[in-house]
Design an enzyme around this catalytic site. Structure first.
Site, PDB file in Angstrom:
ATOM      1  N   ASN A   1       0.871  -1.177   0.000  1.00  0.00           N
ATOM      2  CA  ASN A   1       0.000   0.000   0.000  1.00  0.00           C
ATOM      3  C   ASN A   1       0.906   1.224   0.000  1.00  0.00           C
ATOM      4  O   ASN A   1       1.491   1.564   1.018  1.00  0.00           O
ATOM      5  CB  ASN A   1      -0.889  -0.046   1.256  1.00  0.00           C
ATOM      6  CG  ASN A   1      -1.700   1.219   1.447  1.00  0.00           C
ATOM      7  OD1 ASN A   1      -1.787   2.064   0.546  1.00  0.00           O
ATOM      8  ND2 ASN A   1      -2.303   1.344   2.628  1.00  0.00           N
ATOM      9  N   TRP A   2       1.005   1.860  -1.159  1.00  0.00           N
ATOM     10  CA  TRP A   2       1.926   2.994  -1.274  1.00  0.00           C
ATOM     11  C   TRP A   2       1.378   4.248  -0.604  1.00  0.00           C
ATOM     12  O   TRP A   2       2.108   5.233  -0.452  1.00  0.00           O
ATOM     13  CB  TRP A   2       2.216   3.289  -2.747  1.00  0.00           C
ATOM     14  CG  TRP A   2       3.036   2.260  -3.465  1.00  0.00           C
ATOM     15  CD1 TRP A   2       3.443   1.039  -2.984  1.00  0.00           C
ATOM     16  CD2 TRP A   2       3.556   2.366  -4.787  1.00  0.00           C
ATOM     17  NE1 TRP A   2       4.184   0.381  -3.943  1.00  0.00           N
ATOM     18  CE2 TRP A   2       4.264   1.179  -5.069  1.00  0.00           C
ATOM     19  CE3 TRP A   2       3.488   3.347  -5.785  1.00  0.00           C
ATOM     20  CZ2 TRP A   2       4.897   0.943  -6.289  1.00  0.00           C
ATOM     21  CZ3 TRP A   2       4.117   3.109  -7.009  1.00  0.00           C
ATOM     22  CH2 TRP A   2       4.814   1.923  -7.244  1.00  0.00           C
ATOM     23  N   LYS A   3       0.092   4.229  -0.266  1.00  0.00           N
ATOM     24  CA  LYS A   3      -0.565   5.416   0.334  1.00  0.00           C
ATOM     25  C   LYS A   3      -0.342   6.635  -0.570  1.00  0.00           C
ATOM     26  O   LYS A   3      -0.260   6.475  -1.793  1.00  0.00           O
ATOM     27  CB  LYS A   3      -0.058   5.627   1.762  1.00  0.00           C
ATOM     28  CG  LYS A   3      -0.172   4.339   2.589  1.00  0.00           C
ATOM     29  CD  LYS A   3      -0.029   4.533   4.059  1.00  0.00           C
ATOM     30  CE  LYS A   3      -0.195   3.187   4.768  1.00  0.00           C
ATOM     31  NZ  LYS A   3      -0.164   3.311   6.225  1.00  0.00           N
TER      32      LYS A   3
ATOM     33  N   HIS B   1      -9.541   0.981   4.685  1.00  0.00           N
ATOM     34  CA  HIS B   1      -8.292   1.206   5.428  1.00  0.00           C
ATOM     35  C   HIS B   1      -8.574   2.153   6.593  1.00  0.00           C
ATOM     36  O   HIS B   1      -9.379   3.078   6.467  1.00  0.00           O
ATOM     37  CB  HIS B   1      -7.222   1.785   4.501  1.00  0.00           C
ATOM     38  CG  HIS B   1      -5.864   1.795   5.128  1.00  0.00           C
ATOM     39  ND1 HIS B   1      -5.502   2.731   6.067  1.00  0.00           N
ATOM     40  CD2 HIS B   1      -4.810   0.961   4.992  1.00  0.00           C
ATOM     41  CE1 HIS B   1      -4.263   2.468   6.466  1.00  0.00           C
ATOM     42  NE2 HIS B   1      -3.823   1.401   5.829  1.00  0.00           N
TER      43      HIS B   1
ATOM     44  N   GLU C   1      -7.009   4.534   7.737  1.00  0.00           N
ATOM     45  CA  GLU C   1      -6.766   5.959   7.447  1.00  0.00           C
ATOM     46  C   GLU C   1      -7.970   6.562   6.741  1.00  0.00           C
ATOM     47  O   GLU C   1      -8.282   7.738   6.934  1.00  0.00           O
ATOM     48  CB  GLU C   1      -5.474   6.107   6.621  1.00  0.00           C
ATOM     49  CG  GLU C   1      -4.246   5.896   7.516  1.00  0.00           C
ATOM     50  CD  GLU C   1      -3.005   5.391   6.807  1.00  0.00           C
ATOM     51  OE1 GLU C   1      -2.943   5.443   5.562  1.00  0.00           O
ATOM     52  OE2 GLU C   1      -2.089   4.931   7.516  1.00  0.00           O
TER      53      GLU C   1
ATOM     54  N   GLU D   1      -5.433  -5.009  10.412  1.00  0.00           N
ATOM     55  CA  GLU D   1      -4.414  -3.998  10.676  1.00  0.00           C
ATOM     56  C   GLU D   1      -4.739  -3.255  11.968  1.00  0.00           C
ATOM     57  O   GLU D   1      -5.584  -2.362  11.974  1.00  0.00           O
ATOM     58  CB  GLU D   1      -4.365  -2.984   9.524  1.00  0.00           C
ATOM     59  CG  GLU D   1      -3.986  -3.595   8.191  1.00  0.00           C
ATOM     60  CD  GLU D   1      -3.413  -2.546   7.247  1.00  0.00           C
ATOM     61  OE1 GLU D   1      -2.296  -2.759   6.766  1.00  0.00           O
ATOM     62  OE2 GLU D   1      -4.063  -1.518   7.024  1.00  0.00           O
TER      63      GLU D   1
ATOM     64  N   GLY E   1       2.451   2.190  10.792  1.00  0.00           N
ATOM     65  CA  GLY E   1       3.419   3.274  10.677  1.00  0.00           C
ATOM     66  C   GLY E   1       4.117   3.630  11.982  1.00  0.00           C
ATOM     67  O   GLY E   1       4.767   4.659  12.087  1.00  0.00           O
TER      68      GLY E   1
ATOM     69  N   SER F   1       3.326  -2.131  10.292  1.00  0.00           N
ATOM     70  CA  SER F   1       4.767  -2.183  10.559  1.00  0.00           C
ATOM     71  C   SER F   1       5.423  -3.494  10.145  1.00  0.00           C
ATOM     72  O   SER F   1       6.375  -3.943  10.788  1.00  0.00           O
ATOM     73  CB  SER F   1       5.052  -1.866  12.036  1.00  0.00           C
ATOM     74  OG  SER F   1       4.653  -0.536  12.342  1.00  0.00           O
TER      75      SER F   1
ATOM     76  N   GLY G   1       2.821  -1.174   4.254  1.00  0.00           N
ATOM     77  CA  GLY G   1       2.814   0.245   3.899  1.00  0.00           C
ATOM     78  C   GLY G   1       4.215   0.725   3.595  1.00  0.00           C
ATOM     79  O   GLY G   1       4.750   0.516   2.497  1.00  0.00           O
ATOM     80  N   GLY G   2       4.850   1.354   4.581  1.00  0.00           N
ATOM     81  CA  GLY G   2       6.156   1.978   4.385  1.00  0.00           C
ATOM     82  C   GLY G   2       7.185   1.101   3.696  1.00  0.00           C
ATOM     83  O   GLY G   2       7.899   1.554   2.791  1.00  0.00           O
TER      84      GLY G   2
HETATM   85  P1  PGA Z   1       2.832   0.302   7.579  1.00  0.00           P
HETATM   86  O1  PGA Z   1       1.347   0.504   6.965  1.00  0.00           O
HETATM   87  O2  PGA Z   1       3.364  -0.964   6.990  1.00  0.00           O
HETATM   88  O3  PGA Z   1       3.592   1.521   7.108  1.00  0.00           O
HETATM   89  O4  PGA Z   1       2.686   0.232   9.044  1.00  0.00           O
HETATM   90  C1  PGA Z   1       0.503  -0.592   6.763  1.00  0.00           C
HETATM   91  C2  PGA Z   1      -0.804  -0.142   6.178  1.00  0.00           C
HETATM   92  O5  PGA Z   1      -1.323   0.906   6.585  1.00  0.00           O
HETATM   93  O6  PGA Z   1      -1.368  -0.824   5.302  1.00  0.00           O
END
Ligand code: PGA
Length: 244
Positions: A5-7, A93, A95, A163, A169, A207, A228-229
């Site tokens: 997930n590149w966000k 998600h 977010e 998640e 994050g 994470s 994500g990251g």
């Molecule tokens: P993260 O994000 O790996 O940066 O913690 C995961 C996500 O939100 O899908």
């Protein structure tokens, strides 16, 4: 499934280089037992899908609107993602639930929209830190699942991602026992919603990185990761896919 997930990250030149590097790695590995998916921002879905065409790397969106078209300024229909070359879309998600006030009912409508457009939704659920500390995790997950998963979910048309909001994050992760407990519970609740619960892939997200992937992926009822990251660096993301 290992999903990235590149966000809200990526401009054309860097993003295409990243996508090509991941596609090359997937091609070289020639895995037949796992799917690798990247979800770039909407502006890049078409270019990324074009850039990786011919490889086994899958491309998805990060969100979609519930309706196929209409007066919804700034929104993107599942059909539009499909038209750009996407096969999957992340919905619900945390977010989006937090920043855009998305409810379980809306997430469910988006998952149905994904099906309508022949996309596989990656439906996200997860508890906040307050909910975990109050001992409400399993109840919260059950409520989110029952509200967010439409009737008709199968092993082929649906992926679920657990998640924990507090792990996204932050560099913090649940213990493997906590992950296994959550995933086992999710599988049980899914079994009340569909006869295909055993085959639905449950991804852990929050994470995940190269150094903890093998351990998290080995937890009970974990069928993959939503990253994500660490999905923004090709070698690290490919190492996670390899750990699977
Ligand atoms: P993260 O994000 O790996 O940066 O913690 C995961 C996500 O939100 O899908």
């Amino acid at each position: 499934m290992i999903a990235g997930n590149w966000k809200m990250n990526g401009l054309r030149s860097d993003a295409l280089a990243l996508a090509r590097a991941v596609a090359d790695g997937v091609k070289q590995a020639a895995w037949t037992d796992r799917q690798v998916l990247i979800c770039p921002p909407a502006t890049l879905v078409m270019a990324v899908a074009d850039a990786v065409r011919g490889s086994a790397l899958l491309v998805g969106g990060q969100d979609c609107h519930a309706k196929p078209s209409g007066a919804h300024t700034g929104d993107i229909a599942a059909e539009m993602l499909r038209d750009c070359g996407a096969s999957h879309v992340i919905v619900g998600h945390s977010e989006r639930r937090a920043d855009h006030g998305e409810s379980d009912a809306l997430v469910r409508a988006k998952a149905e929209a994904a099906w309508r457009a022949s996309l596989v939704p990656v439906i996200c659920i997860g508890e906040t830190l307050d909910e975990r500390e109050a001992g409400d995790t399993l109840e919260v997950l059950a409520t989110q699942l029952k509200g967010s998963i439409p009737p008709g979910a199968t092993a082929w048309n649906t992926v679920v991602a657990y998640e924990p909001v507090w792990a996204i994050g932050t560099g913090k992760t649940p213990t493997t026992a906590e992950v296994a407990a959550a995933h086992g519970h999710i599988r049980k609740v899914l079994a009340t919603l569909t006869s295909e619960a055993a085959g639905i892939r449950l991804l852990y997200g929050g994470s995940v990185k190269e150094s903890n992937a093998a351990e998290l992926l080995a937890a009970g009822d974990v069928d993959g990761a939503l990253v994500g990251g660490a999905s923004l660096k090709a070698p690290e993301f490919l190492a996670i896919a390899k750990a699977a």
